[in-house]
Design a protein around this motif. Structure first.
Motif, PDB file in Angstrom:
ATOM      1  N   ASN A 288       0.832  -1.205   0.000  1.00 25.99           N
ATOM      2  CA  ASN A 288       0.000   0.000   0.000  1.00 25.99           C
ATOM      3  C   ASN A 288       0.865   1.253   0.000  1.00 25.99           C
ATOM      4  N   ALA A 289       1.964   1.231   0.779  1.00 29.99           N
ATOM      5  CA  ALA A 289       2.868   2.385   0.809  1.00 29.99           C
ATOM      6  C   ALA A 289       3.511   2.607  -0.550  1.00 29.99           C
ATOM      7  N   ARG A 290       3.890   1.524  -1.229  1.00 30.99           N
ATOM      8  CA  ARG A 290       4.509   1.646  -2.554  1.00 30.99           C
ATOM      9  C   ARG A 290       3.498   2.211  -3.558  1.00 30.99           C
ATOM     10  N   ASN A 291       2.254   1.721  -3.504  1.00 32.13           N
ATOM     11  CA  ASN A 291       1.227   2.220  -4.421  1.00 32.13           C
ATOM     12  C   ASN A 291       0.936   3.701  -4.182  1.00 32.13           C
ATOM     13  N   ALA A 292       0.892   4.085  -2.902  1.00 30.89           N
ATOM     14  CA  ALA A 292       0.634   5.498  -2.579  1.00 30.89           C
ATOM     15  C   ALA A 292       1.783   6.377  -3.064  1.00 30.89           C
ATOM     16  N   ARG A 297       3.817  10.293  -7.163  1.00 27.70           N
ATOM     17  CA  ARG A 297       4.771  10.641  -8.218  1.00 27.70           C
ATOM     18  C   ARG A 297       4.064  10.914  -9.539  1.00 27.70           C
ATOM     19  N   SER A 298       3.034  10.113  -9.835  1.00 21.09           N
ATOM     20  CA  SER A 298       2.326  10.306 -11.099  1.00 21.09           C
ATOM     21  C   SER A 298       1.528  11.602 -11.108  1.00 21.09           C
ATOM     22  N   ARG A 299       1.083  12.082  -9.897  1.00 19.83           N
ATOM     23  CA  ARG A 299       0.324  13.325  -9.825  1.00 19.83           C
ATOM     24  C   ARG A 299       1.210  14.560  -9.778  1.00 19.83           C
ATOM     25  N   ASP A 300       2.476  14.381  -9.353  1.00 20.33           N
ATOM     26  CA  ASP A 300       3.382  15.512  -9.157  1.00 20.33           C
ATOM     27  C   ASP A 300       4.237  15.705 -10.398  1.00 20.33           C
ATOM     28  N   PRO A 301       4.020  16.759 -11.168  1.00 17.26           N
ATOM     29  CA  PRO A 301       4.814  16.936 -12.390  1.00 17.26           C
ATOM     30  C   PRO A 301       6.276  17.201 -12.109  1.00 17.26           C
ATOM     31  N   ALA A 302       6.604  17.633 -10.877  1.00  9.30           N
ATOM     32  CA  ALA A 302       8.005  17.921 -10.572  1.00  9.30           C
ATOM     33  C   ALA A 302       8.846  16.667 -10.541  1.00  9.30           C
TER      34      ALA A 302
END
Length: 319
Positions: A288-292, A297-302
């Motif tokens: 669950n921690a890895r998925n979160a 990362r996928s939501r953060d463009p940086a």
């Protein structure tokens, strides 16, 4: 030294001290469990008070006095940790170290159960599976012992509930321990005074070494808690959760290998189910921690680097 490495050192130090704590408690006999508990409370107050004075951090008491709900929560936390400490001391000094280790093995599962019943949290399928396996383990151990492993269950429920109250209070380790111990100090001193009047006090009547060990109960209580606080500030919850199994593994080793407590096949089967439940629980937490983390990362463009510009006339190549 990096904060991460320092966090692991603090965490390992805390759980090593907790893991070998049965050896220290056995050295406090012939003092009874309640006398040991009272000394642990009184000397903890003095030790942490000196520590806070050295750090010049006593102003929190004035701030806390203006928070009546927090004071009520601290009183509840103090009662829970007193039950936990007293039960643990009784278990160690009545040759039931293996059962105390079981209590701390199942504490994470009880914490999850409290999350469902008290905080109305929704469990993932892996957590439900871990709880089911843990319930089966308790059933097997009940058959083996001939009764519910009540000592282990009291330890697990009291410590899990203590953790829940502490999470809501949000007090730092040293300040929290000082106030909790201060709440219990007057009853502890009263009990020691009654015991002395009745002629049953072991303190000062066994040997100088035994007296010194009782005095050091405050430092022995506070030191791993302070190390744990240092680890919690530097490690992720997943890493801290993985380290927490070190203490009951060492306690189990003390019970079986040093104190030669019995481990019949049925009891071993019950412990095997507990370990399977913990493996299921840990694997689900890590996944669950890895998925979160991947979702963030996928939501953060940086976190996504743009491709470097390709010089004119130069072909791009794939890695």
């Amino acid at each position: 030294m990096s904060p991460l490495r320092l966090g692991y050192l603090y965490g390992i130090g805390a759980y090593l001290l907790w893991g070998f704590f049965p050896l220290y408690l056995r050295a406090l006999k012939p003092a009874g469990p309640l006398e040991i508990l009272a000394h642990r409370i009184v000397w903890s107050v003095l030790f942490v008070a000196l520590l806070l004075a050295a750090l010049r951090n006593v102003g929190f008491l004035r701030r806390l006095a203006r928070r009546p709900r927090a004071l009520a929560g601290i009183a509840v936390a103090a009662a829970l940790i007193a039950v936990n400490w007293g039960t643990y001391i009784y278990g160690v000094n009545s040759a039931r170290v293996v059962e105390t280790a079981l209590g701390y093995f199942i504490t994470p599962l009880v914490s999850v159960l409290l999350g469902v019943t008290v905080l109305r949290e929704r469990l993932r399928p892996g957590q439900w599976l871990a709880l089911g396996i843990g319930t089966a383990a308790v059933a097997v151990l009940t058959v083996d012992y001939g009764h519910l492993p009540w000592l282990a269950l009291v330890l697990a429920v009291s410590f899990a509930a203590y953790g829940l109250v502490k999470k809501r209070l949000g007090l730092p380790a040293a300040e929290g321990l000082f106030v909790e111990s201060a709440v219990l100090a007057l009853p502890a001193l009263g009990y020691l005074g009654w015991l002395a009047a009745a002629g049953g006090l072991a303190f000062g009547h066994v040997s100088a070494g035994h007296t010194a060990l009782l005095v050091l109960a405050g430092a022995a209580t506070a030191t791993p808690l302070l190390l744990f606080a240092g680890a919690a500030n530097r490690l992720s919850l997943t890493a801290l959760g993985m380290l927490q199994y070190l203490a009951p593994i060492l306690q189990l080793g003390c019970g079986v290998l040093i104190f030669h407590e019995p481990m019949p096949p049925a009891r071993l089967a019950g412990f095997a189910l507990v370990w399977l439940a913990l493996l299921t629980f840990t694997a689900d937490a890590v996944r669950n921690a890895r998925n979160a983390r991947n979702a963030r990362r996928s939501r953060d463009p940086a976190t996504t680097r743009p491709l470097a510009p390709t010089p004119a006339g130069q072909r791009t190549t794939e890695a």
